[in-house]
Write an enzyme that holds these catalytic residues in place. Structure first.
Site, PDB file in Angstrom:
ATOM      1  N   GLU A 223       0.009  -1.890   1.076  1.00 56.85           N
ATOM      2  CA  GLU A 223      -0.647  -1.367   2.287  1.00 56.85           C
ATOM      3  C   GLU A 223       0.285  -1.405   3.506  1.00 56.85           C
ATOM      4  OE1 GLU A 223      -3.182   0.149   1.665  1.00 56.85           O
ATOM      5  OE2 GLU A 223      -4.288  -0.848   0.073  1.00 56.85           O
TER       6      GLU A 223
ATOM      7  N   HIS B 240      -5.847  -7.731   6.503  1.00 61.76           N
ATOM      8  CA  HIS B 240      -6.774  -7.020   5.611  1.00 61.76           C
ATOM      9  C   HIS B 240      -7.378  -7.995   4.617  1.00 61.76           C
ATOM     10  CE1 HIS B 240      -8.455  -4.215   2.799  1.00 61.76           C
ATOM     11  NE2 HIS B 240      -7.551  -4.468   1.879  1.00 61.76           N
TER      12      HIS B 240
ATOM     13  N   HIS C 189     -11.222  -8.765   1.913  1.00 59.54           N
ATOM     14  CA  HIS C 189     -12.384  -8.205   1.208  1.00 59.54           C
ATOM     15  C   HIS C 189     -13.573  -9.149   1.379  1.00 59.54           C
ATOM     16  CE1 HIS C 189      -9.171  -6.466  -1.851  1.00 59.54           C
ATOM     17  NE2 HIS C 189      -9.144  -5.829  -0.683  1.00 59.54           N
TER      18      HIS C 189
ATOM     19  N   GLU D 285     -23.473 -13.551  19.405  1.00 62.25           N
ATOM     20  CA  GLU D 285     -22.090 -13.514  19.904  1.00 62.25           C
ATOM     21  C   GLU D 285     -21.373 -12.183  19.627  1.00 62.25           C
ATOM     22  OE1 GLU D 285     -20.633 -15.875  15.931  1.00 62.25           O
ATOM     23  OE2 GLU D 285     -19.377 -16.074  17.701  1.00 62.25           O
TER      24      GLU D 285
ATOM     25  N   HIS E 161     -14.501  -1.222   0.406  1.00 63.31           N
ATOM     26  CA  HIS E 161     -13.230  -1.876   0.084  1.00 63.31           C
ATOM     27  C   HIS E 161     -13.032  -3.174   0.886  1.00 63.31           C
ATOM     28  CE1 HIS E 161      -8.664  -1.478  -0.783  1.00 63.31           C
ATOM     29  NE2 HIS E 161      -8.921  -2.684  -0.318  1.00 63.31           N
TER      30      HIS E 161
END
Ligand code: 2HA
Ligand code: ZN
Length: 269
Positions: free
Chosen positions: A115, A138, A140, A168, A209
């Site tokens: 990525e 990144h 998951h 919040e 994803h």
């Protein structure tokens, strides 16, 4: 002193271990890139020369000369703390932006995350919005992913629901979250789409994803992902029951005004 004992490398080990234990980064899931200054890199015994160059696969000229500590492709977050030289790499973007010069790490001959385009393009977009941005992360996260299957995937609808789930939220991400449909990962296309969203948002949901988050520090960026995930968790836990209470829009406005944040007014209904 060796670079493996430097503050950025040690912090990367801590944050990746933490994310692994939260269940956000199974197997080789997820990746992080951290922008470093020359001062963060200079003076170590083992960062003085270019070990090899790795093609970037896109035009990264706007990041020429910048240093990034980046997780490696196929590497597991749970192994970063124990084996940083193998799982991380320190790269400098070449003058013409066509390759990354490896200065430390990827010791088994590996390379940066698949990525990398999404990371570097996101750095470009976030640096234009905030010159202090240093991190792209990144992961998951479980409940955010679960929510992707049962909730409309639009910036406005997804943001509004998250804001309603924890008091919040509107304070932590007043600009909201950007949402992309499912796309093929590891491509320049998803990198460009992510960077486009990153002009407006520090958080981008990759449909079905995971999450991309950006911020000034690893802690702050992690905190952003953590807050989104907490809201998604509340949403998923309450989904099966009739909703009889909520945080109303006028209350969201009161929160945003009390904390002095510039929120997306058009994301209220
Ligand atoms: O690096 O998470 O998106 C593994 C991934 C790809
Ligand atoms: Zn992923």
């Amino acid at each position: 002193m060796n670079f493996r004992d430097s503050v950025p490398v040690v912090k990367m080990g801590q944050i990746t271990s933490n994310m692994y234990r939260l269940g956000w980064n199974e197997r080789n899931g997820g990746n992080i890139s951290l922008l470093l200054d020359e001062g963060d890199v200079a003076g170590f015994a083992d960062t003085g020369h270019v070990i090899r160059t790795i093609p970037t696969g896109f035009d990264a000229r706007r990041l020429a000369g910048k240093y990034f500590l980046v997780t490696g492709t196929g590497k597991y977050f749970r192994n970063v703390a124990d084996n940083p030289e193998d799982t991380l790499g320190l790269v400098r973007i070449s003058a013409d932006g066509s390759c990354a010069e490896l200065l430390w790490g990827y010791s088994d001959g590996g390379k940066f995350t698949s990525e990398f385009p999404a990371h570097m393009m996101s750095h470009m977009a976030r640096l234009a919005a905030d010159p202090e941005n240093r991190v792209v992360m990144h992961c998951h996260p479980t409940y955010t992913l679960a929510m992707n299957y049962v909730h409309e995937l639009s910036d406005k609808a997804f943001t509004h629901t998250l804001w309603q789930m924890c008091t919040e939220c509107i304070v932590v991400f007043p600009e909201g979250v950007g949402v992309l449909p499912w796309m093929l990962c590891g491509t320049n296309e998803i990198g460009e789409a992510t960077a486009e969203k990153m002009r407006d948002f520090r958080t981008v949901i990759w449909g079905m994803h995971g999450i991309y988050c950006a911020g000034k520090t690893l802690d702050e960026t992690f905190g952003l992902a953590e807050t989104v995930e907490k809201a998604a968790q509340i949403y998923m836990l309450t989904l099966p029951a009739p909703r009889i209470n909520t945080i109303r829009d006028d209350e969201l406005v009161r929160l945003a005004e009390a904390f002095g944040v510039d929120y997306r007014r058009d994301f209220l209904s």
